[in-house]
Design a protein around this motif. Structure first.
Motif, PDB file in Angstrom:
ATOM      1  N   GLY A 188       0.795  -1.225   0.000  1.00  0.00           N
ATOM      2  CA  GLY A 188       0.000   0.000   0.000  1.00  0.00           C
ATOM      3  C   GLY A 188       0.824   1.270   0.000  1.00  0.00           C
ATOM      4  N   GLY A 189       1.751   1.362   0.942  1.00  0.00           N
ATOM      5  CA  GLY A 189       2.583   2.550   1.045  1.00  0.00           C
ATOM      6  C   GLY A 189       2.968   2.844   2.482  1.00  0.00           C
ATOM      7  N   PHE A 190       3.399   4.062   2.711  1.00  0.00           N
ATOM      8  CA  PHE A 190       3.908   4.452   4.029  1.00  0.00           C
ATOM      9  C   PHE A 190       3.376   5.829   4.430  1.00  0.00           C
ATOM     10  CE2 PHE A 190       7.493   1.983   2.105  1.00  0.00           C
ATOM     11  CZ  PHE A 190       7.449   0.889   2.956  1.00  0.00           C
ATOM     12  N   LEU A 191       3.262   6.029   5.727  1.00  0.00           N
ATOM     13  CA  LEU A 191       3.065   7.395   6.216  1.00  0.00           C
ATOM     14  C   LEU A 191       4.396   8.121   6.043  1.00  0.00           C
ATOM     15  CD1 LEU A 191       0.937   6.944   9.442  1.00  0.00           C
ATOM     16  CD2 LEU A 191       0.289   8.227   7.397  1.00  0.00           C
ATOM     17  N   PRO A 192       4.353   9.341   5.500  1.00  0.00           N
ATOM     18  CA  PRO A 192       5.601  10.005   5.136  1.00  0.00           C
ATOM     19  C   PRO A 192       6.426  10.540   6.304  1.00  0.00           C
ATOM     20  CG  PRO A 192       3.701  11.348   4.535  1.00  0.00           C
ATOM     21  CD  PRO A 192       3.158  10.059   5.024  1.00  0.00           C
ATOM     22  N   ALA A 211       1.425  -3.524   9.701  1.00  0.00           N
ATOM     23  CA  ALA A 211       0.628  -4.051   8.584  1.00  0.00           C
ATOM     24  C   ALA A 211      -0.613  -3.209   8.319  1.00  0.00           C
ATOM     25  CB  ALA A 211       0.229  -5.493   8.876  1.00  0.00           C
ATOM     26  N   ARG A 212      -1.282  -2.727   9.360  1.00  0.00           N
ATOM     27  CA  ARG A 212      -2.537  -1.996   9.134  1.00  0.00           C
ATOM     28  C   ARG A 212      -2.299  -0.717   8.334  1.00  0.00           C
ATOM     29  NH1 ARG A 212      -3.014   2.425  12.244  1.00  0.00           N
ATOM     30  NH2 ARG A 212      -1.495   2.574  13.917  1.00  0.00           N
ATOM     31  N   ILE A 213      -1.081  -0.157   8.427  1.00  0.00           N
ATOM     32  CA  ILE A 213      -0.753   1.025   7.621  1.00  0.00           C
ATOM     33  C   ILE A 213      -0.248   0.618   6.251  1.00  0.00           C
ATOM     34  CG2 ILE A 213       0.805   3.009   7.382  1.00  0.00           C
ATOM     35  CD1 ILE A 213       0.675   3.344  10.428  1.00  0.00           C
ATOM     36  N   VAL A 214       0.777  -0.213   6.204  1.00  0.00           N
ATOM     37  CA  VAL A 214       1.466  -0.425   4.923  1.00  0.00           C
ATOM     38  C   VAL A 214       0.651  -1.255   3.927  1.00  0.00           C
ATOM     39  CG1 VAL A 214       3.721  -0.175   6.007  1.00  0.00           C
ATOM     40  CG2 VAL A 214       2.820  -2.469   5.597  1.00  0.00           C
ATOM     41  N   THR A 215      -0.362  -1.992   4.413  1.00  0.00           N
ATOM     42  CA  THR A 215      -1.189  -2.753   3.464  1.00  0.00           C
ATOM     43  C   THR A 215      -2.407  -1.953   3.008  1.00  0.00           C
ATOM     44  OG1 THR A 215      -2.593  -3.780   5.150  1.00  0.00           O
ATOM     45  CG2 THR A 215      -0.572  -4.957   4.523  1.00  0.00           C
ATOM     46  N   ARG A 216      -2.759  -0.876   3.737  1.00  0.00           N
ATOM     47  CA  ARG A 216      -4.051  -0.235   3.472  1.00  0.00           C
ATOM     48  C   ARG A 216      -3.991   1.230   3.086  1.00  0.00           C
ATOM     49  NH1 ARG A 216      -6.296  -3.111   8.636  1.00  0.00           N
ATOM     50  NH2 ARG A 216      -7.288  -4.940   7.741  1.00  0.00           N
ATOM     51  N   ILE A 217      -2.904   1.891   3.378  1.00  0.00           N
ATOM     52  CA  ILE A 217      -2.864   3.347   3.220  1.00  0.00           C
ATOM     53  C   ILE A 217      -3.142   3.777   1.770  1.00  0.00           C
ATOM     54  CG2 ILE A 217      -0.349   3.389   2.869  1.00  0.00           C
ATOM     55  CD1 ILE A 217      -0.336   6.084   4.401  1.00  0.00           C
ATOM     56  N   GLN A 218      -3.947   4.808   1.626  1.00  0.00           N
ATOM     57  CA  GLN A 218      -4.089   5.486   0.335  1.00  0.00           C
ATOM     58  C   GLN A 218      -3.819   6.982   0.546  1.00  0.00           C
ATOM     59  OE1 GLN A 218      -7.963   4.030  -1.143  1.00  0.00           O
ATOM     60  NE2 GLN A 218      -6.865   2.612  -2.447  1.00  0.00           N
ATOM     61  N   VAL A 219      -4.760   7.664   1.201  1.00  0.00           N
ATOM     62  CA  VAL A 219      -4.533   9.092   1.429  1.00  0.00           C
ATOM     63  C   VAL A 219      -4.172   9.343   2.885  1.00  0.00           C
ATOM     64  CG1 VAL A 219      -6.085   9.738  -0.459  1.00  0.00           C
ATOM     65  CG2 VAL A 219      -6.977   9.601   1.887  1.00  0.00           C
ATOM     66  N   VAL A 220      -3.608  10.534   3.134  1.00  0.00           N
ATOM     67  CA  VAL A 220      -3.237  10.933   4.492  1.00  0.00           C
ATOM     68  C   VAL A 220      -4.143  12.098   4.913  1.00  0.00           C
ATOM     69  CG1 VAL A 220      -1.375  11.794   5.983  1.00  0.00           C
ATOM     70  CG2 VAL A 220      -0.847  10.241   4.086  1.00  0.00           C
ATOM     71  N   LYS A 251      -8.818   5.761   3.511  1.00  0.00           N
ATOM     72  CA  LYS A 251      -9.172   5.332   2.157  1.00  0.00           C
ATOM     73  C   LYS A 251      -9.511   6.561   1.324  1.00  0.00           C
ATOM     74  CE  LYS A 251     -11.205   0.813   3.124  1.00  0.00           C
ATOM     75  NZ  LYS A 251     -12.454   0.058   3.174  1.00  0.00           N
ATOM     76  N   ARG A 252      -9.283   6.460   0.025  1.00  0.00           N
ATOM     77  CA  ARG A 252      -9.658   7.564  -0.870  1.00  0.00           C
ATOM     78  C   ARG A 252     -11.149   7.851  -0.788  1.00  0.00           C
ATOM     79  NH1 ARG A 252      -7.203   6.614  -6.858  1.00  0.00           N
ATOM     80  NH2 ARG A 252      -8.083   4.558  -6.546  1.00  0.00           N
ATOM     81  N   SER A 253     -11.951   6.784  -0.643  1.00  0.00           N
ATOM     82  CA  SER A 253     -13.405   6.965  -0.624  1.00  0.00           C
ATOM     83  C   SER A 253     -13.871   7.763   0.600  1.00  0.00           C
ATOM     84  CB  SER A 253     -14.108   5.607  -0.656  1.00  0.00           C
ATOM     85  OG  SER A 253     -13.633   4.775   0.389  1.00  0.00           O
ATOM     86  N   GLU A 254     -13.129   7.654   1.694  1.00  0.00           N
ATOM     87  CA  GLU A 254     -13.504   8.388   2.916  1.00  0.00           C
ATOM     88  C   GLU A 254     -13.121   9.864   2.821  1.00  0.00           C
ATOM     89  OE1 GLU A 254     -11.227   6.504   5.952  1.00  0.00           O
ATOM     90  OE2 GLU A 254     -12.291   4.596   5.773  1.00  0.00           O
ATOM     91  N   MET A 255     -11.972  10.156   2.211  1.00  0.00           N
ATOM     92  CA  MET A 255     -11.445  11.525   2.150  1.00  0.00           C
ATOM     93  C   MET A 255     -10.954  11.819   0.740  1.00  0.00           C
ATOM     94  SD  MET A 255      -9.311  12.124   5.638  1.00  0.00           S
ATOM     95  CE  MET A 255     -10.100  12.065   7.233  1.00  0.00           C
ATOM     96  N   PRO A 256     -11.891  12.041  -0.197  1.00  0.00           N
ATOM     97  CA  PRO A 256     -11.480  12.195  -1.600  1.00  0.00           C
ATOM     98  C   PRO A 256     -10.561  13.388  -1.853  1.00  0.00           C
ATOM     99  CG  PRO A 256     -13.835  12.629  -1.313  1.00  0.00           C
ATOM    100  CD  PRO A 256     -13.356  12.073  -0.028  1.00  0.00           C
ATOM    101  N   ASP A 257     -10.571  14.381  -0.962  1.00  0.00           N
ATOM    102  CA  ASP A 257      -9.741  15.569  -1.195  1.00  0.00           C
ATOM    103  C   ASP A 257      -8.382  15.505  -0.500  1.00  0.00           C
ATOM    104  OD1 ASP A 257     -11.808  16.634  -2.698  1.00  0.00           O
ATOM    105  OD2 ASP A 257     -12.740  17.572  -0.938  1.00  0.00           O
ATOM    106  N   ALA A 258      -8.170  14.486   0.335  1.00  0.00           N
ATOM    107  CA  ALA A 258      -6.893  14.382   1.048  1.00  0.00           C
ATOM    108  C   ALA A 258      -5.800  13.926   0.082  1.00  0.00           C
ATOM    109  CB  ALA A 258      -7.028  13.394   2.209  1.00  0.00           C
ATOM    110  N   PRO A 259      -4.541  14.334   0.334  1.00  0.00           N
ATOM    111  CA  PRO A 259      -3.455  13.962  -0.574  1.00  0.00           C
ATOM    112  C   PRO A 259      -3.096  12.479  -0.478  1.00  0.00           C
ATOM    113  CG  PRO A 259      -2.569  15.129   1.329  1.00  0.00           C
ATOM    114  CD  PRO A 259      -4.060  15.193   1.449  1.00  0.00           C
ATOM    115  N   TRP A 315      -0.658   9.480  -0.179  1.00  0.00           N
ATOM    116  CA  TRP A 315       0.609   9.430   0.573  1.00  0.00           C
ATOM    117  C   TRP A 315       1.819   9.629  -0.345  1.00  0.00           C
ATOM    118  CZ3 TRP A 315       4.658   6.262  -0.388  1.00  0.00           C
ATOM    119  CH2 TRP A 315       4.423   5.169  -1.226  1.00  0.00           C
ATOM    120  N   SER A 316       1.721   9.115  -1.585  1.00  0.00           N
ATOM    121  CA  SER A 316       2.880   9.151  -2.490  1.00  0.00           C
ATOM    122  C   SER A 316       3.288  10.581  -2.847  1.00  0.00           C
ATOM    123  CB  SER A 316       2.579   8.361  -3.763  1.00  0.00           C
ATOM    124  OG  SER A 316       1.497   8.939  -4.472  1.00  0.00           O
TER     125      SER A 316
END
Length: 220
Positions: free
Chosen positions: A119-123, A132-141, A149-157, A159-160
């Motif tokens: 999924g990614g990392f918190l920067p 695991a709960r972060i690196v397998t699931r992260i999309q936006v911060v 999830k992007r669906s919860e916060m469509p305007d949040a950046p 993580w990448s």
């Protein structure tokens, strides 16, 4: 001269496309094949994908879909599962579950300065220590600095867009029509199960290889 380091994005049970991609890649014995998680669910045959992974992959990383299935196996709590997961469970055998249990969170190559993750990392914290709960699931911060999830916060950046390496991060999990690049990241989940492509990224030559999905197996 050592072989290639090859990452493959989310396969999601698309065994025929995975076979097509393996044929295109024409693996040699010095190559390292790293699968970026979500090998299972949504597509036609998760068991066949895991069998191919056991045969060809150097490492397969834990994705949120594997994590969900493993959590269900550990707890018997059906809230971990989605409707389509029951078909996946029937396709997996004992050694497939052992393989899922053995999946790591990350795979890194210091010489190439690259880390692979599902999924990614918190920067703002060391990548090696993120759970695991972060690196397998992260999309936006979110503004709270936590993963969403992007669906919860469509305007949040995503993580990448906040990640300033090193290392360079290659990840899956966020399905897009095309590969997503920033200076320090590359997202290669190109939505194969949804009718997109299955994508491989090859180092050190920084080359992309893709195969088109044979059909659309899953619609949101």
């Amino acid at each position: 001269m050592s072989g290639r380091l090859i990452a493959v994005g989310d396969i999601h049970g698309c065994h025929k496309e995975f076979e097509d991609l393996l044929e295109k890649l024409d693996l040699k014995k010095d190559d390292r094949l790293i699968l970026l998680g979500d090998l299972i669910s949504r597509g036609p045959d998760s068991g066949k994908v895991v069998a191919l992974a056991r045969e060809h992959a150097t490492a397969s990383l834990l994705g949120n879909h594997e994590l969900r299935h493993l959590n269900y196996r550990r707890t018997d709590d059906p809230t971990h599962l989605k409707k389509y997961d029951y078909a996946t469970m029937e396709q997996l055998r004992g050694k497939d579950w052992d393989y899922l249990e053995s999946m790591k969170l990350t795979y890194s190559d210091e010489e190439l300065g690259v880390v692979f993750v599902h999924g990614g990392f918190l920067p703002d914290r060391p990548w090696q220590r993120q759970p695991a709960r972060i690196v397998t699931r992260i999309q936006v911060v979110g503004k709270d600095g936590e993963p969403h999830k992007r669906s919860e916060m469509p305007d949040a950046p995503h993580w990448s867009t906040l990640w300033e390496g090193p290392p360079f991060v290659v990840y899956g999990h966020t399905p897009r029509e095309e590969v997503s690049r920033t200076k320090w990241t590359l997202g290669i989940d190109t939505a194969c199960a949804m009718g997109g492509c299955l994508t491989a990224y090859i180092l050190p030559e920084k080359k992309l290889v893709q195969v088109k999905a044979r059909e659309t197996y899953y619609r949101r």
